[in-house]
Design an enzyme around this catalytic site. Structure first.
Site, PDB file in Angstrom:
ATOM      1  N   ILE A 131       0.723  -1.234  -0.044  1.00  0.00           N
ATOM      2  CA  ILE A 131      -0.028   0.064  -0.010  1.00  0.00           C
ATOM      3  C   ILE A 131       0.957   1.349  -0.046  1.00  0.00           C
ATOM      4  O   ILE A 131       1.958   1.645   1.071  1.00  0.00           O
ATOM      5  CB  ILE A 131      -0.837  -0.032   1.389  1.00  0.00           C
ATOM      6  CG1 ILE A 131      -1.901  -1.316   1.110  1.00  0.00           C
ATOM      7  CG2 ILE A 131      -1.641   1.307   1.381  1.00  0.00           C
ATOM      8  CD1 ILE A 131      -2.903  -1.074  -0.089  1.00  0.00           C
ATOM      9  N   LYS A 132       0.727   1.986  -1.092  1.00  0.00           N
ATOM     10  CA  LYS A 132       1.425   3.367  -1.178  1.00  0.00           C
ATOM     11  C   LYS A 132       0.741   4.607  -0.479  1.00  0.00           C
ATOM     12  O   LYS A 132      -0.185   4.624  -0.761  1.00  0.00           O
ATOM     13  CB  LYS A 132       1.734   3.528  -2.675  1.00  0.00           C
ATOM     14  CG  LYS A 132       3.014   2.959  -3.300  1.00  0.00           C
ATOM     15  CD  LYS A 132       3.050   3.326  -4.764  1.00  0.00           C
ATOM     16  CE  LYS A 132       4.073   4.435  -4.881  1.00  0.00           C
ATOM     17  NZ  LYS A 132       4.215   4.681  -6.208  1.00  0.00           N
ATOM     18  N   LEU A 133       1.719   5.150   0.291  1.00  0.00           N
ATOM     19  CA  LEU A 133       1.134   6.252   1.096  1.00  0.00           C
ATOM     20  C   LEU A 133       2.259   7.430   1.004  1.00  0.00           C
ATOM     21  O   LEU A 133       3.411   7.084   1.095  1.00  0.00           O
ATOM     22  CB  LEU A 133       0.954   6.040   2.535  1.00  0.00           C
ATOM     23  CG  LEU A 133      -0.027   4.880   3.123  1.00  0.00           C
ATOM     24  CD1 LEU A 133       0.497   4.125   4.289  1.00  0.00           C
ATOM     25  CD2 LEU A 133      -1.383   5.458   2.996  1.00  0.00           C
TER      26      LEU A 133
END
EC number: 2.2.1.2
Length: 318
Positions: A131-133
């Site tokens: 998950i890219k944040l």
């Protein structure tokens, strides 16, 4: 002699920075990364029309409210593209949380859960997803909670040592320190040209890599955002590098010898106390380049997310 790309693969894990499935097939990377800009670009590819149609039809079954349908279709499209990419790469896909949630810890966690659920419904285990944040304080705090749940994260738009240190202290799986965008800022600010060894982006990633290895942090360092192959060659030995198709092509057609530049420390020493929020914000604020590039990166991803949603809304209402 093997070409530069093949030599590089023996030292550093290569990740494709694209949503273009044909490009991924061509260069056979281990993993792939996407972001709102790459999803928007991929959505223009005719071969992806069926993925968009599937996302549209699915969204219509989830809500009768058009704004919710648009949001759902965007999430589903990102996952649909990720699922296709995972048919090719043996490793992981990075899928990004809406940039407009960059300062919303709870919203980021909720979106991450939704994306993981969509992947699981498509038969993909969370072990293949990152998950890219954005590397804001809120994004890092969201990632810390997600990691504790067993959801691995990729912290992006990372331009400073303070961001990198906070990510490692939060137990984040992977960071994406940007190289080329740092170079862009310094060239504009100073009017100077930089050799690959003096490149401020290369210097930044090298400092982060050495700090992590010296203090025994397990967070993976994945250099990103490259402007030329010289930057890439100087980071040979970095845990991973995510590279766009044009530079992968250049490396595949080159015979430049690759020599490992980044080497992990043989012994480790314990790091100091973790940064507090106040310390993080102060240290980050002391770096004008990082402040400007993070803000710009979030804005630009949000703009492209908006463009994608306009396209999806047209399809939903036509």
């Amino acid at each position: 002699m093997a070409n530069t790309l093949e030599q590089f693969k023996s030292i550093t894990t290569i990740v494709a920075d694209t949503g273009d499935i044909e490009a991924i097939k061509r260069y056979q990377p281990e993993d792939a990364t996407t972001n709102p800009s790459l999803i928007l670009k991929a959505a223009q590819i005719p071969d992806y029309a069926h993925l968009i149609e599937n996302a549209i039809e699915w969204a219509k079954t989830q809500s009768s409210q058009i704004d919710q349908q648009v949001e759902d279709a965007g999430d589903k499209l990102a996952v649909n593209i990720g699922v296709e990419i995972l048919k090719i790469v043996p490793g992981r896909i990075s899928t990004e949380v809406d940039a407009r949630l960059s300062f919303d810890k709870a919203g980021s966690i909720a979106k991450a859960h939704k994306l993981i659920k969509l992947y699981q419904e498509a038969g993909i285990d969370k072990s293949r997803i990152l998950i890219k944040l954005a590397s804001t304080w809120e994004g890092i705090c969201a990632a810390k909670e997600l990691e504790q749940e067993g959801i691995n994260c990729n912290l992006t738009l990372l331009f400073s040592f303070a961001q990198a240190r906070a990510c490692a202290e939060a137990g984040v799986y992977l960071i994406s320190p940007f190289v080329g965008r740092i170079l862009d800022w310094y060239k504009k600010d100073t009017g100077l040209e930089y050799s690959a060894t003096e490149d401020p982006g290369v210097v930044s990633v090298t400092e982060i890599y050495n700090y992590y290895k010296r203090h025994g942090f397990n967070t993976v360092v994945m250099g990103a955002s490259f402007r030329n192959t010289g930057e890439i060659i100087e980071l040979a030995g970095c845990d991973r590098l995510t590279i766009g198709p044009a530079l992968l092509e250049e490396m595949a057609n080159s015979q430049t010898e690759v020599v490992r530049k980044l080497i992990p420390a043989e012994t480790t020493v314990e790091a100091g106390e973790p940064l507090t929020e106040a310390q993080f914000r102060w240290e980050f604020n002391e770096n004008p380049m990082a402040v400007e590039k993070l803000a710009e990166g979030i804005r630009n991803f949000a703009i492209d997310q908006g463009k994608l949603e306009v396209m999806l809304k047209e399809k939903l209402t036509s």
